[in-house]
Enzyme design. Structure first.
Site, PDB file in Angstrom:
ATOM      1  N   GLY A   1       0.777  -1.237   0.000  1.00 15.15           N
ATOM      2  CA  GLY A   1       0.000   0.000   0.000  1.00 15.15           C
ATOM      3  C   GLY A   1       0.807   1.284   0.000  1.00 15.15           C
ATOM      4  O   GLY A   1       0.372   2.287   0.580  1.00 15.15           O
TER       5      GLY A   1
ATOM      6  N   MET B   1      -4.471  -6.740  -6.818  1.00 16.74           N
ATOM      7  CA  MET B   1      -4.003  -7.809  -7.703  1.00 16.74           C
ATOM      8  C   MET B   1      -5.120  -8.793  -8.036  1.00 16.74           C
ATOM      9  O   MET B   1      -5.030  -9.991  -7.776  1.00 16.74           O
ATOM     10  CB  MET B   1      -2.823  -8.542  -7.056  1.00 16.74           C
ATOM     11  CG  MET B   1      -1.660  -7.626  -6.696  1.00 16.74           C
ATOM     12  SD  MET B   1      -0.997  -6.741  -8.127  1.00 16.74           S
ATOM     13  CE  MET B   1      -0.058  -8.059  -8.882  1.00 16.74           C
TER      14      MET B   1
ATOM     15  N   LEU C   1     -10.308  -8.145 -13.077  1.00 21.02           N
ATOM     16  CA  LEU C   1     -11.692  -7.720 -12.871  1.00 21.02           C
ATOM     17  C   LEU C   1     -12.583  -8.267 -13.977  1.00 21.02           C
ATOM     18  O   LEU C   1     -12.167  -8.411 -15.129  1.00 21.02           O
ATOM     19  CB  LEU C   1     -11.775  -6.189 -12.847  1.00 21.02           C
ATOM     20  CG  LEU C   1     -10.905  -5.498 -11.791  1.00 21.02           C
ATOM     21  CD1 LEU C   1     -11.146  -3.998 -11.820  1.00 21.02           C
ATOM     22  CD2 LEU C   1     -11.171  -6.059 -10.401  1.00 21.02           C
TER      23      LEU C   1
ATOM     24  N   HIS D   1      -0.294   1.609 -12.985  1.00 16.06           N
ATOM     25  CA  HIS D   1       0.442   0.462 -13.528  1.00 16.06           C
ATOM     26  C   HIS D   1       1.906   0.862 -13.707  1.00 16.06           C
ATOM     27  O   HIS D   1       2.198   1.957 -14.208  1.00 16.06           O
ATOM     28  CB  HIS D   1      -0.163   0.062 -14.880  1.00 16.06           C
ATOM     29  CG  HIS D   1       0.529  -1.115 -15.492  1.00 16.06           C
ATOM     30  ND1 HIS D   1       0.349  -2.395 -15.007  1.00 16.06           N
ATOM     31  CD2 HIS D   1       1.424  -1.204 -16.500  1.00 16.06           C
ATOM     32  CE1 HIS D   1       1.104  -3.226 -15.701  1.00 16.06           C
ATOM     33  NE2 HIS D   1       1.764  -2.526 -16.620  1.00 16.06           N
TER      34      HIS D   1
ATOM     35  N   ASP E   1      -5.100  -3.423 -17.751  1.00 16.24           N
ATOM     36  CA  ASP E   1      -4.043  -2.446 -18.003  1.00 16.24           C
ATOM     37  C   ASP E   1      -4.259  -1.712 -19.327  1.00 16.24           C
ATOM     38  O   ASP E   1      -3.330  -1.458 -20.103  1.00 16.24           O
ATOM     39  CB  ASP E   1      -2.654  -3.109 -17.965  1.00 16.24           C
ATOM     40  CG  ASP E   1      -2.371  -3.728 -16.606  1.00 16.24           C
ATOM     41  OD1 ASP E   1      -2.892  -3.218 -15.603  1.00 16.24           O
ATOM     42  OD2 ASP E   1      -1.631  -4.723 -16.549  1.00 16.24           O
TER      43      ASP E   1
END
Ligand code: GRF
Length: 212
Positions: free
Chosen positions: A20, A99, A102, A118, A154
């Site tokens: 994070g 990670m 989706l 990214h 991405d």
């Protein structure tokens, strides 16, 4: 009538899976009273993500919805994520080292309102191991990208990029650290630009980087 004006900062959630550090950069940016976003939730698919403790220490609501009990049913996990985001009143989602691949359920539900960072200059090097692949490809410039999320991983409209030089003898770790430092500048800047373009436009920098 309240003595305070209504809070017009955009309520955002940050989705993480790990340490994070980009989340931390967004927490720091949102701490400025004139930043146009406020974090209403940090959410992880991993209950043991170190970033959750960082978020809690910052006084934020930090939740986990473990993906493992959902097995292969990605959409069912996403429905639980989506329900929690809506319950919290989230208007915009920042993926920061989240990670998970989706499904169209989540990308369509949050179309135009979900950002990702990214670690490459997209469209180069989508996917994993970007720094190793950049070194193998022999590129002289590498970097990071903040983009809107679409159902293609991405991909999606680019909101901002930061470039760094690749140095002779770089290792993947050295390059990753150089890129990560820029990620921490880029993500808050891209978010600011999206939410308040008239402010952020004054921060546009003309940069020329020649690497031979
Ligand atoms: C970052 O490199 C980000 O670009 C990628 O995952 C990494 C997350 O790092 N999507 P952190 O958890 O923000 O430190």
């Amino acid at each position: 009538m309240s003595a305070f004006p209504p809070d017009d900062r955009c309520p955002i959630a940050i989705l993480i899976s790990g340490r994070g550090s980009n989340m931390r950069a967004l927490i720091d940016a949102c701490a400025a009273p004139d930043f146009p976003a406020r974090i209403v939730m940090v959410l992880s698919n991993r209950p043991d993500a170190p970033g959750l403790d960082v978020a809690r220490a910052a006084g934020l609501r930090a939740e986990a919805i473990d993906h493992r009990p959902f097995g292969k049913d990605r959409a069912a996990h996403e429905r639980a994520v989506d329900a929690l985001l809506r319950e919290a009143g989230v208007q915009l989602v920042c993926l920061a080292g989240y990670m998970r691949l989706l499904t169209p359920f989540l990308t369509e539900a949050w179309a135009g309102r979900m950002l990702n960072i990214h670690p490459s200059l997209l469209p180069a090097f989508p996917g994993l191991h970007t720094h190793e692949r950049a070194l193998q490809a022999g590129v002289k410039l590498h970097g990071c990208t903040v983009h809107l999320v679409t159902e293609v991983m991405d991909d999606g409209p680019i909101l901002g990029q930061a470039a760094v030089p690749v140095h002779p003898g770089d290792t993947p770790d050295a390059l990753a650290a150089r890129v990560l430092k820029q990620e921490h500048h880029l993500y808050p800047a891209a978010l600011l630009n999206l939410l308040r373009p008239e402010t952020a436009s004054s921060g546009h920098r003309e940069a020329a980087l020649l690497v031979v």
